[in-house]
Design a protein around this motif. Structure first.
Motif, PDB file in Angstrom:
ATOM      1  N   HIS A   1       0.804  -1.222   0.000  1.00 56.23           N
ATOM      2  CA  HIS A   1       0.000   0.000   0.000  1.00 56.23           C
ATOM      3  C   HIS A   1       0.844   1.282   0.000  1.00 56.23           C
ATOM      4  O   HIS A   1       0.321   2.363  -0.227  1.00 56.23           O
ATOM      5  N   ILE A   2       2.131   1.161   0.225  1.00 53.79           N
ATOM      6  CA  ILE A   2       2.998   2.341   0.299  1.00 53.79           C
ATOM      7  C   ILE A   2       3.308   2.813  -1.120  1.00 53.79           C
ATOM      8  O   ILE A   2       3.783   2.041  -1.950  1.00 53.79           O
TER       9      ILE A   2
ATOM     10  N   LYS B   1       6.986  10.881  -3.466  1.00 47.14           N
ATOM     11  CA  LYS B   1       7.366  12.296  -3.438  1.00 47.14           C
ATOM     12  C   LYS B   1       6.169  13.197  -3.145  1.00 47.14           C
ATOM     13  O   LYS B   1       6.319  14.253  -2.531  1.00 47.14           O
ATOM     14  N   ASP B   2       5.000  12.771  -3.580  1.00 44.66           N
ATOM     15  CA  ASP B   2       3.795  13.572  -3.389  1.00 44.66           C
ATOM     16  C   ASP B   2       3.222  13.464  -1.977  1.00 44.66           C
ATOM     17  O   ASP B   2       2.340  14.245  -1.618  1.00 44.66           O
ATOM     18  N   LEU B   3       3.713  12.504  -1.189  1.00 40.49           N
ATOM     19  CA  LEU B   3       3.210  12.350   0.178  1.00 40.49           C
ATOM     20  C   LEU B   3       3.638  13.518   1.053  1.00 40.49           C
ATOM     21  O   LEU B   3       4.722  14.082   0.861  1.00 40.49           O
TER      22      LEU B   3
ATOM     23  N   GLU C   1       2.804  11.676   6.528  1.00 38.87           N
ATOM     24  CA  GLU C   1       2.492  10.370   5.923  1.00 38.87           C
ATOM     25  C   GLU C   1       3.773   9.597   5.620  1.00 38.87           C
ATOM     26  O   GLU C   1       3.847   8.389   5.844  1.00 38.87           O
ATOM     27  N   ARG C   2       4.759  10.295   5.099  1.00 39.67           N
ATOM     28  CA  ARG C   2       6.028   9.653   4.775  1.00 39.67           C
ATOM     29  C   ARG C   2       6.679   9.075   6.029  1.00 39.67           C
ATOM     30  O   ARG C   2       7.169   7.953   6.029  1.00 39.67           O
TER      31      ARG C   2
END
Length: 147
Positions: free
Chosen positions: A101-102, A109-111, A115-116
């Motif tokens: 799911h990651i 990069k958009d996270l 969240e990252r």
């Protein structure tokens, strides 16, 4: 010669011609199957080499545990060659399933930073909990996949 004799002779000639044609087609099918087996064997040999390289890279610390586990699992999914009976690679499947799911690449990069960090913590936990099992499976793979 009678008409029946001519028809019988023509029938025999047609049957022989069709049998010869069927024989030629069958030889082509057998040759194509042999070629496909050779291509599959070459592919499996290449995949086995790649899997062993990844396992050794993982053991030598050249590849992160999570990334290496995922790569090995994906290559193993595409490998259809012989496998040793004692080859247990379920840890790679567990790591893959736990991280599928990651997001990757641009999605990563958009996270956002939070969240990252959440995903990084999850990956660190997986590495800590499965480190020995991953190394054991990688050592087993490094000895080869086949018989």
């Amino acid at each position: 010669m009678t008409t029946f004799t001519w028809l019988a002779a023509a029938g025999v000639i047609i049957i022989v011609a069709l049998a010869a044609y069927a024989y030629m087609l069958w030889k082509k099918v057998l040759a194509r199957e042999a070629e496909q087996r050779a291509v599959a064997a070459d592919r499996n040999q290449r995949l086995e080499g790649d899997i062993i390289i990844l396992a050794n890279s993982l053991l030598e610390g050249q590849l992160p545990l999570i990334e290496g586990s995922i790569r090995i699992k994906v290559l193993l999914d595409n490998y259809y060659g012989p496998r040793r009976a004692d080859l247990d690679v379920t840890v790679f499947e567990r790591i893959y399933d736990a991280t599928v799911h990651i997001p990757t690449h641009q999605g990563w990069k958009d996270l956002g930073k939070a969240e990252r960090q959440l995903h990084e913590q999850q990956m660190e936990t997986l590495e800590r909990d499965h480190r020995e099992e991953i190394f054991s499976a990688a050592k087993n793979i490094s000895r080869g996949l086949g018989k």
